[in-house]
Design a protein around this motif. Structure first.
Motif, short mmCIF file in Angstrom:
data_model
loop_
_atom_site.label_atom_id
_atom_site.label_comp_id
_atom_site.label_asym_id
_atom_site.label_seq_id
_atom_site.Cartn_x
_atom_site.Cartn_y
_atom_site.Cartn_z
N GLY A 32 0.70 -1.83 0.11
CA GLY A 32 0.08 -0.18 0.01
C GLY A 32 1.18 1.52 -0.08
N LEU A 33 1.75 1.15 0.97
CA LEU A 33 2.56 2.31 0.95
C LEU A 33 3.55 2.99 -0.64
CD1 LEU A 33 4.06 4.63 2.61
CD2 LEU A 33 5.56 3.56 3.28
N ALA A 34 3.90 1.69 -1.06
CA ALA A 34 5.26 1.57 -2.29
C ALA A 34 3.96 2.55 -3.19
CB ALA A 34 5.78 0.27 -2.62
N GLY A 35 2.51 1.65 -3.33
CA GLY A 35 1.35 2.32 -4.49
C GLY A 35 1.40 3.99 -4.46
N TRP A 36 0.67 4.16 -2.73
CA TRP A 36 0.70 5.34 -3.04
C TRP A 36 1.76 6.68 -3.05
CZ3 TRP A 36 -3.48 8.14 -3.35
CH2 TRP A 36 -4.86 7.67 -3.23
N ARG A 37 3.15 5.98 -2.86
CA ARG A 37 4.55 6.43 -3.13
C ARG A 37 5.07 6.77 -4.66
NH1 ARG A 37 8.47 7.61 0.22
NH2 ARG A 37 10.11 6.63 -1.50
N GLY A 38 4.47 6.07 -5.30
CA GLY A 38 4.89 5.45 -6.36
C GLY A 38 3.36 6.85 -7.08
N ARG A 39 2.33 7.27 -5.99
CA ARG A 39 1.51 8.27 -6.96
C ARG A 39 1.65 9.44 -6.89
NH1 ARG A 39 -3.91 6.83 -8.42
NH2 ARG A 39 -4.41 8.56 -7.45
N VAL A 40 2.33 9.80 -5.05
CA VAL A 40 2.13 11.15 -5.10
C VAL A 40 3.59 11.75 -4.34
CG1 VAL A 40 0.30 10.78 -3.40
CG2 VAL A 40 2.41 10.29 -2.68
N LEU A 41 4.73 11.28 -5.13
CA LEU A 41 6.12 11.58 -5.31
C LEU A 41 6.34 12.43 -6.26
CD1 LEU A 41 8.81 8.37 -3.80
CD2 LEU A 41 7.92 10.72 -2.35
#
Length: 163
Positions: free
Chosen positions: A49-58
């Motif tokens: 989950g964290l990796a997926g969201w980081r990929g979207r927002v970084l």
């Protein structure tokens, strides 16, 4: 649902009997599923989950690409372990001569498998030609599944303490 349970239990009983013949200690039969699935949910699920969201927002493109790559590598394995754990949980209940398909824990697990399976299909379909709306649906569907998994863990602990 009781009728389905009555149909499935005799089908699963020979498999459960085979596993019972291994002589696995009762605490492992009882708490093995929650321990293994807890690891998958809390560690693997949180990472995915964290990796997926980081990929979207970084904003850093390299870091975002690495997060998306990590998400793509681990998410299918997490789904596989969740699906196998789902099966193992049902079989664990049969091994313990407990009713299946009745608890809220079973139902939250069923919904999670459906949500994650749907998310996998969205991803495998290339997000409908890389449509932003489907990527957003994917992100929120996956996040919903992870939140539901945490509730699922609480319901599983309650079930485990009750039997």
């Amino acid at each position: 649902m009781e009728n389905v349970s009555q149909l499935l239990t005799p089908i699963l009983e020979p498999i459960a009997e085979q596993f019972r013949s291994f002589g696995t200690p009762a605490p492992i039969v009882h708490w093995g599923h929650p321990l293994m699935m807890g690891i998958v949910v809390f560690f693997m699920g949180s990472f995915v989950g964290l990796a997926g969201w980081r990929g979207r927002v970084l904003a850093d493109t390299d870091a975002a690409n690495k997060s998306r790559a990590d998400h793509r590598k681990i998410a299918p394995w997490m789904f596989l372990f969740i699906a196998l754990g789902y099966t193992g949980g049902v079989l664990s209940l049969v091994m313990q001569h407990q009713p299946i398909l009745e608890s809220p824990h079973f139902w939250t697990g069923s919904v999670v498998v459906i949500l994650l399976g749907t998310n996998g299909i969205i991803s495998l379909a290339g997000f409908g030609g890389n449509k932003a709306a489907l990527r957003t649906v994917h992100a929120y569907l996956g996040s919903t599944a992870l939140c539901l998994l945490f509730l699922h863990a609480v319901l599983g602990l309650k079930l485990g303490l009750a039997i």
